[in-house]
Design a protein around this motif. Structure first.
Motif, short mmCIF file in Angstrom:
data_model
loop_
_atom_site.label_atom_id
_atom_site.label_comp_id
_atom_site.label_asym_id
_atom_site.label_seq_id
_atom_site.Cartn_x
_atom_site.Cartn_y
_atom_site.Cartn_z
N LEU A 235 29.15 21.59 41.09
CA LEU A 235 29.45 20.35 41.81
C LEU A 235 30.02 20.63 43.19
O LEU A 235 29.74 19.91 44.15
CB LEU A 235 30.41 19.49 40.98
N ALA A 236 30.83 21.69 43.30
CA ALA A 236 31.37 22.06 44.60
C ALA A 236 30.24 22.44 45.56
O ALA A 236 30.26 22.07 46.75
CB ALA A 236 32.35 23.23 44.46
N SER A 237 29.22 23.13 45.06
CA SER A 237 28.10 23.52 45.91
C SER A 237 27.29 22.31 46.35
O SER A 237 26.80 22.25 47.49
CB SER A 237 27.20 24.53 45.19
N ILE A 238 27.18 21.33 45.46
CA ILE A 238 26.49 20.08 45.84
C ILE A 238 27.22 19.42 46.99
O ILE A 238 26.62 18.98 47.98
CB ILE A 238 26.44 19.11 44.64
N ARG A 239 28.53 19.35 46.88
CA ARG A 239 29.32 18.64 47.90
C ARG A 239 29.40 19.42 49.21
O ARG A 239 29.85 18.87 50.22
CB ARG A 239 30.71 18.34 47.33
N GLN A 240 28.96 20.67 49.17
CA GLN A 240 28.87 21.47 50.39
C GLN A 240 27.42 21.59 50.85
O GLN A 240 27.11 22.41 51.70
CB GLN A 240 29.47 22.86 50.15
N THR A 241 26.55 20.77 50.26
CA THR A 241 25.12 20.75 50.58
C THR A 241 24.50 22.14 50.51
O THR A 241 23.68 22.51 51.35
CB THR A 241 24.85 20.10 51.95
N ASP A 242 24.89 22.90 49.51
CA ASP A 242 24.40 24.27 49.35
C ASP A 242 23.51 24.33 48.10
O ASP A 242 23.96 24.63 47.00
CB ASP A 242 25.59 25.22 49.20
N ALA A 243 22.23 24.03 48.30
CA ALA A 243 21.29 23.96 47.19
C ALA A 243 21.08 25.32 46.54
O ALA A 243 20.90 25.42 45.32
CB ALA A 243 19.95 23.40 47.67
N GLN A 244 21.09 26.38 47.33
CA GLN A 244 20.85 27.72 46.79
C GLN A 244 21.96 28.13 45.82
O GLN A 244 21.71 28.65 44.73
CB GLN A 244 20.75 28.73 47.93
N THR A 245 23.22 27.88 46.22
CA THR A 245 24.35 28.22 45.35
C THR A 245 24.34 27.34 44.10
O THR A 245 24.62 27.80 43.00
CB THR A 245 25.68 28.07 46.10
N PHE A 246 23.99 26.06 44.27
CA PHE A 246 23.90 25.17 43.12
C PHE A 246 22.89 25.70 42.10
O PHE A 246 23.14 25.70 40.89
CB PHE A 246 23.51 23.76 43.55
N THR A 247 21.75 26.17 42.60
CA THR A 247 20.72 26.71 41.70
C THR A 247 21.25 27.91 40.93
O THR A 247 20.97 28.06 39.73
CB THR A 247 19.47 27.10 42.51
N ARG A 248 22.02 28.77 41.58
CA ARG A 248 22.60 29.92 40.88
C ARG A 248 23.56 29.48 39.78
O ARG A 248 23.55 30.04 38.68
CB ARG A 248 23.31 30.85 41.88
N TYR A 249 24.37 28.49 40.08
CA TYR A 249 25.29 27.98 39.05
C TYR A 249 24.51 27.37 37.89
O TYR A 249 24.86 27.55 36.72
CB TYR A 249 26.24 26.93 39.64
N TYR A 250 23.45 26.63 38.22
CA TYR A 250 22.62 26.04 37.16
C TYR A 250 22.08 27.13 36.24
O TYR A 250 22.10 27.00 35.01
CB TYR A 250 21.47 25.24 37.78
N GLN A 251 21.60 28.21 36.83
CA GLN A 251 21.06 29.31 36.02
C GLN A 251 22.15 29.98 35.20
O GLN A 251 21.91 30.35 34.04
CB GLN A 251 20.37 30.31 36.96
N GLN A 252 23.34 30.14 35.78
CA GLN A 252 24.44 30.74 35.04
C GLN A 252 24.87 29.88 33.86
O GLN A 252 25.36 30.39 32.85
CB GLN A 252 25.64 30.97 35.97
N LEU A 253 24.68 28.58 33.98
CA LEU A 253 25.11 27.66 32.93
C LEU A 253 24.15 27.62 31.74
O LEU A 253 24.53 27.16 30.66
CB LEU A 253 25.28 26.25 33.50
N GLN A 254 22.93 28.08 31.91
CA GLN A 254 21.94 27.93 30.84
C GLN A 254 22.34 28.59 29.52
O GLN A 254 22.13 28.01 28.45
CB GLN A 254 20.57 28.42 31.31
N PRO A 255 22.93 29.80 29.52
CA PRO A 255 23.36 30.36 28.23
C PRO A 255 24.42 29.51 27.53
O PRO A 255 24.45 29.44 26.30
CB PRO A 255 23.94 31.74 28.62
N PHE A 256 25.26 28.83 28.32
CA PHE A 256 26.27 27.95 27.73
C PHE A 256 25.60 26.70 27.16
O PHE A 256 25.96 26.22 26.08
CB PHE A 256 27.32 27.56 28.78
#
Length: 281
Positions: free
Chosen positions: A63-84
Protein backbone atom coordinates in the motif's frame (compact mmCIF):
# COMPACT_ATOMS: atom_id res chain seq x y z
CA UNK A 1 8.55 -10.65 17.32
CA UNK A 2 8.20 -7.96 19.97
CA UNK A 3 9.91 -5.46 17.65
CA UNK A 4 7.43 -6.25 14.88
CA UNK A 5 4.47 -5.78 17.21
CA UNK A 6 5.81 -2.33 18.04
CA UNK A 7 6.69 -1.38 14.46
CA UNK A 8 3.35 -2.35 12.90
CA UNK A 9 1.18 0.26 14.67
CA UNK A 10 3.81 2.91 13.90
CA UNK A 11 3.85 1.88 10.25
CA UNK A 12 0.06 1.91 10.00
CA UNK A 13 -0.05 5.35 11.60
CA UNK A 14 2.58 6.72 9.20
CA UNK A 15 0.62 5.46 6.21
CA UNK A 16 -2.65 6.89 7.49
CA UNK A 17 -0.95 10.25 7.91
CA UNK A 18 0.69 9.97 4.48
CA UNK A 19 4.12 10.27 6.10
CA UNK A 20 5.70 8.15 3.38
CA UNK A 21 9.36 8.79 4.22
CA UNK A 22 8.73 7.65 7.77
CA UNK A 23 6.79 4.65 6.46
CA UNK A 24 9.71 3.64 4.26
CA UNK A 25 12.10 3.77 7.21
CA UNK A 26 9.75 1.67 9.32
CA UNK A 27 9.29 -0.82 6.48
CA UNK A 28 13.05 -1.28 6.23
CA UNK A 29 13.29 -1.99 9.95
CA UNK A 30 10.34 -4.39 9.86
CA UNK A 31 11.71 -6.35 6.88
CA UNK A 32 15.12 -6.62 8.55
CA UNK A 33 13.39 -8.06 11.62
CA UNK A 34 11.55 -10.57 9.41
CA UNK A 35 14.78 -11.50 7.64
CA UNK A 36 16.52 -12.16 10.96
CA UNK A 37 13.65 -14.45 11.97
CA UNK A 38 13.63 -16.13 8.53
CA UNK A 39 9.99 -15.11 8.08
CA UNK A 40 9.99 -13.31 4.74
CA UNK A 41 8.84 -16.59 3.20
CA UNK A 42 6.54 -18.73 5.37
CA UNK A 43 7.45 -22.35 6.01
CA UNK A 44 5.59 -25.16 7.82
CA UNK A 45 7.68 -24.38 10.92
CA UNK A 46 7.01 -20.62 10.94
CA UNK A 47 4.89 -19.75 13.99
CA UNK A 48 1.36 -18.74 12.88
CA UNK A 49 1.55 -15.45 14.77
CA UNK A 50 4.78 -14.55 12.96
CA UNK A 51 3.19 -15.46 9.62
CA UNK A 52 0.42 -12.95 10.30
CA UNK A 53 2.86 -10.20 11.28
CA UNK A 54 4.99 -10.83 8.20
CA UNK A 55 1.96 -10.73 5.92
CA UNK A 56 0.79 -7.46 7.47
CA UNK A 57 4.21 -5.86 6.97
CA UNK A 58 4.28 -6.83 3.29
CA UNK A 59 0.69 -5.67 2.75
CA UNK A 60 1.49 -2.29 4.26
CA UNK A 61 4.57 -2.15 2.04
CA UNK A 62 2.38 -2.80 -0.99
CA UNK A 63 0.00 0.00 0.00
CA UNK A 64 2.90 2.35 0.68
CA UNK A 65 4.21 1.72 -2.84
CA UNK A 66 0.77 2.47 -4.29
CA UNK A 67 0.66 5.79 -2.46
CA UNK A 68 4.10 6.61 -3.85
CA UNK A 69 2.91 5.73 -7.38
CA UNK A 70 5.56 3.02 -7.58
CA UNK A 71 3.99 0.22 -9.62
CA UNK A 72 7.22 -1.78 -9.88
CA UNK A 73 7.70 -1.96 -6.11
CA UNK A 74 4.01 -2.78 -5.64
CA UNK A 75 4.40 -5.71 -8.03
CA UNK A 76 7.34 -7.03 -6.00
CA UNK A 77 5.31 -6.85 -2.80
CA UNK A 78 2.41 -8.62 -4.52
CA UNK A 79 4.74 -11.44 -5.54
CA UNK A 80 6.23 -11.66 -2.05
CA UNK A 81 2.73 -11.97 -0.60
CA UNK A 82 1.71 -14.96 -2.72
CA UNK A 83 3.20 -17.64 -0.40
CA UNK A 84 1.26 -16.07 2.48
CA UNK A 85 -1.95 -15.96 0.46
CA UNK A 86 -1.46 -19.58 -0.56
CA UNK A 87 -1.92 -20.46 3.11
CA UNK A 88 -5.40 -18.93 3.12
CA UNK A 89 -6.42 -19.72 -0.46
CA UNK A 90 -8.77 -22.59 0.42
CA UNK A 91 -9.97 -21.36 3.79
CA UNK A 92 -13.76 -21.64 3.93
CA UNK A 93 -14.01 -24.22 1.20
CA UNK A 94 -15.94 -27.48 1.61
CA UNK A 95 -14.26 -30.11 3.77
CA UNK A 96 -11.31 -27.84 4.47
CA UNK A 97 -9.56 -28.07 7.85
CA UNK A 98 -9.72 -25.15 10.22
CA UNK A 99 -7.17 -22.48 9.32
CA UNK A 100 -3.98 -22.54 11.32
CA UNK A 101 -3.26 -18.92 10.44
CA UNK A 102 -5.56 -16.03 11.32
CA UNK A 103 -6.84 -14.48 8.07
CA UNK A 104 -9.22 -11.99 9.64
CA UNK A 105 -6.80 -9.11 9.09
CA UNK A 106 -5.79 -10.16 5.59
CA UNK A 107 -5.99 -7.53 2.84
CA UNK A 108 -5.64 -10.15 0.15
CA UNK A 109 -8.71 -9.16 -1.87
CA UNK A 110 -7.71 -5.48 -1.88
CA UNK A 111 -4.09 -6.19 -2.87
CA UNK A 112 -5.26 -8.62 -5.56
CA UNK A 113 -7.83 -6.15 -6.90
CA UNK A 114 -5.13 -3.47 -7.09
CA UNK A 115 -2.84 -5.87 -8.95
CA UNK A 116 -5.59 -6.67 -11.46
CA UNK A 117 -6.12 -2.96 -12.00
CA UNK A 118 -2.38 -2.49 -12.51
CA UNK A 119 -2.34 -5.24 -15.15
CA UNK A 120 -5.36 -3.69 -16.83
CA UNK A 121 -3.86 -0.21 -16.87
CA UNK A 122 -0.61 -1.53 -18.36
CA UNK A 123 -2.41 -3.52 -21.07
CA UNK A 124 -1.24 -6.91 -19.74
CA UNK A 125 -4.35 -8.83 -20.72
CA UNK A 126 -2.70 -12.27 -20.56
CA UNK A 127 -1.64 -11.99 -16.92
CA UNK A 128 -4.93 -10.30 -16.02
CA UNK A 129 -6.85 -13.33 -17.25
CA UNK A 130 -4.42 -15.76 -15.66
CA UNK A 131 -4.93 -14.20 -12.23
CA UNK A 132 -8.67 -13.85 -12.75
CA UNK A 133 -9.12 -17.46 -13.84
CA UNK A 134 -7.45 -18.60 -10.62
CA UNK A 135 -9.81 -16.42 -8.60
CA UNK A 136 -12.85 -17.74 -10.49
CA UNK A 137 -11.79 -21.33 -9.83
CA UNK A 138 -11.16 -20.62 -6.15
CA UNK A 139 -14.52 -18.86 -5.74
CA UNK A 140 -16.35 -21.76 -7.40
CA UNK A 141 -14.87 -24.16 -4.83
CA UNK A 142 -16.51 -22.03 -2.16
CA UNK A 143 -19.79 -21.84 -4.10
CA UNK A 144 -19.26 -18.11 -4.64
CA UNK A 145 -18.47 -15.65 -7.47
CA UNK A 146 -15.53 -13.29 -7.84
CA UNK A 147 -18.01 -10.45 -8.37
CA UNK A 148 -19.16 -10.90 -4.76
CA UNK A 149 -15.95 -9.14 -3.71
CA UNK A 150 -16.09 -5.39 -4.42
CA UNK A 151 -12.30 -5.15 -4.77
CA UNK A 152 -12.28 -7.81 -7.50
CA UNK A 153 -15.56 -6.78 -9.14
CA UNK A 154 -14.23 -3.29 -9.91
CA UNK A 155 -11.35 -4.28 -12.25
CA UNK A 156 -13.45 -7.12 -13.73
CA UNK A 157 -16.23 -4.68 -14.69
CA UNK A 158 -13.71 -2.22 -16.12
CA UNK A 159 -12.12 -4.95 -18.23
CA UNK A 160 -15.49 -6.01 -19.64
CA UNK A 161 -16.27 -2.44 -20.63
CA UNK A 162 -12.86 -2.12 -22.25
CA UNK A 163 -13.40 -5.25 -24.34
CA UNK A 164 -16.73 -3.86 -25.50
CA UNK A 165 -15.08 -0.58 -26.44
CA UNK A 166 -17.36 1.22 -23.97
CA UNK A 167 -14.76 3.74 -22.88
CA UNK A 168 -17.41 6.17 -21.70
CA UNK A 169 -18.55 3.54 -19.17
CA UNK A 170 -14.97 3.04 -18.01
CA UNK A 171 -14.59 6.77 -17.48
CA UNK A 172 -17.85 6.97 -15.51
CA UNK A 173 -16.84 3.98 -13.35
CA UNK A 174 -13.53 5.59 -12.41
CA UNK A 175 -15.30 8.80 -11.44
CA UNK A 176 -18.16 7.24 -9.48
CA UNK A 177 -18.78 6.12 -5.94
CA UNK A 178 -18.28 2.55 -7.14
CA UNK A 179 -14.50 2.97 -6.86
CA UNK A 180 -13.97 0.64 -3.89
CA UNK A 181 -11.11 2.52 -2.21
CA UNK A 182 -8.98 5.62 -2.71
CA UNK A 183 -5.91 3.46 -3.33
CA UNK A 184 -7.59 2.35 -6.57
CA UNK A 185 -7.53 5.95 -7.80
CA UNK A 186 -3.92 5.84 -9.01
CA UNK A 187 -4.33 2.94 -11.42
CA UNK A 188 -7.77 4.19 -12.46
CA UNK A 189 -6.14 7.44 -13.59
CA UNK A 190 -3.38 5.52 -15.37
CA UNK A 191 -6.02 3.42 -17.13
CA UNK A 192 -7.88 6.51 -18.34
CA UNK A 193 -4.57 7.93 -19.58
CA UNK A 194 -3.92 4.73 -21.54
CA UNK A 195 -7.40 4.83 -23.09
CA UNK A 196 -6.98 8.51 -23.96
CA UNK A 197 -3.73 7.73 -25.74
CA UNK A 198 -5.38 4.90 -27.71
CA UNK A 199 -8.26 7.15 -28.72
CA UNK A 200 -5.72 9.74 -29.85
CA UNK A 201 -3.90 7.13 -31.96
CA UNK A 202 -7.14 6.03 -33.60
CA UNK A 203 -8.36 9.59 -34.14
CA UNK A 204 -5.24 10.33 -36.15
CA UNK A 205 -6.08 7.44 -38.48
CA UNK A 206 -9.85 8.02 -38.67
CA UNK A 207 -10.21 11.79 -39.08
CA UNK A 208 -8.42 14.60 -40.88
CA UNK A 209 -9.53 17.02 -38.15
CA UNK A 210 -11.87 17.55 -35.22
CA UNK A 211 -13.26 20.62 -33.46
CA UNK A 212 -11.54 21.17 -30.12
CA UNK A 213 -14.93 21.21 -28.37
CA UNK A 214 -15.76 17.71 -29.61
CA UNK A 215 -12.30 16.37 -28.86
CA UNK A 216 -12.83 17.34 -25.22
CA UNK A 217 -15.68 14.85 -24.88
CA UNK A 218 -14.00 12.21 -27.00
CA UNK A 219 -10.79 12.28 -24.92
CA UNK A 220 -12.48 12.55 -21.51
CA UNK A 221 -10.81 15.86 -20.75
CA UNK A 222 -12.22 18.47 -18.40
CA UNK A 223 -11.58 21.60 -20.49
CA UNK A 224 -10.60 22.82 -23.92
CA UNK A 225 -7.35 24.02 -22.38
CA UNK A 226 -6.56 20.43 -21.43
CA UNK A 227 -7.33 19.37 -25.02
CA UNK A 228 -4.89 21.96 -26.34
CA UNK A 229 -2.19 20.74 -23.96
CA UNK A 230 -2.80 17.12 -24.99
CA UNK A 231 -2.76 18.05 -28.68
CA UNK A 232 0.54 19.93 -28.33
CA UNK A 233 2.11 16.92 -26.59
CA UNK A 234 1.18 14.73 -29.57
CA UNK A 235 2.30 17.27 -32.16
CA UNK A 236 -1.17 17.94 -33.53
CA UNK A 237 -1.81 21.20 -35.38
CA UNK A 238 -4.24 23.67 -33.78
CA UNK A 239 -5.90 26.21 -36.05
CA UNK A 240 -9.22 28.08 -36.04
CA UNK A 241 -10.70 26.06 -33.19
CA UNK A 242 -9.88 22.70 -34.75
CA UNK A 243 -7.29 19.97 -34.32
CA UNK A 244 -5.64 18.83 -37.55
CA UNK A 245 -4.06 15.37 -37.47
CA UNK A 246 -1.00 14.31 -39.44
CA UNK A 247 -2.07 13.11 -42.88
CA UNK A 248 -0.61 9.90 -44.25
CA UNK A 249 -0.27 9.73 -48.05
CA UNK A 250 -2.74 6.88 -48.53
CA UNK A 251 -5.39 8.62 -46.46
CA UNK A 252 -5.05 12.09 -47.89
CA UNK A 253 -8.27 11.92 -49.94
CA UNK A 254 -10.74 12.17 -47.12
CA UNK A 255 -13.63 14.60 -47.01
CA UNK A 256 -15.43 16.32 -44.16
CA UNK A 257 -18.64 14.41 -44.91
CA UNK A 258 -16.99 11.23 -43.60
CA UNK A 259 -16.39 12.68 -40.16
CA UNK A 260 -18.55 11.57 -37.23
CA UNK A 261 -18.36 13.85 -34.23
CA UNK A 262 -19.03 13.20 -30.59
CA UNK A 263 -21.44 15.65 -29.00
CA UNK A 264 -21.81 15.42 -25.23
CA UNK A 265 -21.10 11.67 -25.15
CA UNK A 266 -18.34 9.50 -26.46
CA UNK A 267 -18.87 7.91 -29.87
CA UNK A 268 -20.44 4.53 -29.32
CA UNK A 269 -17.73 1.85 -29.49
CA UNK A 270 -15.23 4.65 -29.72
CA UNK A 271 -14.11 5.14 -33.32
CA UNK A 272 -15.24 1.62 -34.15
CA UNK A 273 -12.22 -0.20 -32.84
CA UNK A 274 -13.60 -2.20 -29.93
CA UNK A 275 -11.26 -4.96 -28.90
CA UNK A 276 -12.48 -8.42 -29.87
CA UNK A 277 -11.43 -10.43 -26.84
CA UNK A 278 -13.25 -13.20 -24.98
CA UNK A 279 -15.30 -12.03 -22.02
CA UNK A 280 -14.91 -14.00 -18.80
CA UNK A 281 -18.34 -14.51 -17.29
Amino acid sequence: MADLKTLLPELQNALERRQLDAANDLLSKAKRALLIQNALIPTPTTPPQLVVLARQVLELGALASIRQTDAQTFTRYYQQLQPFYDLERHVGGPNQPKAKVDVSTSQRSKITGLYLLLLLSSGDSANFHTVLEGLVEEASLKDARVEDDAYIKYPVDLERNLMEGSYDKVWRETKSERVPDEDFGLFSNVLIGTIRSEIGDCSEKAYPSLPISNAKNLLFLESEGAVIEFAEQRGWILRDGRIYFPVEPESAIRSEKDILLASGTVIENTLGYARELETIV
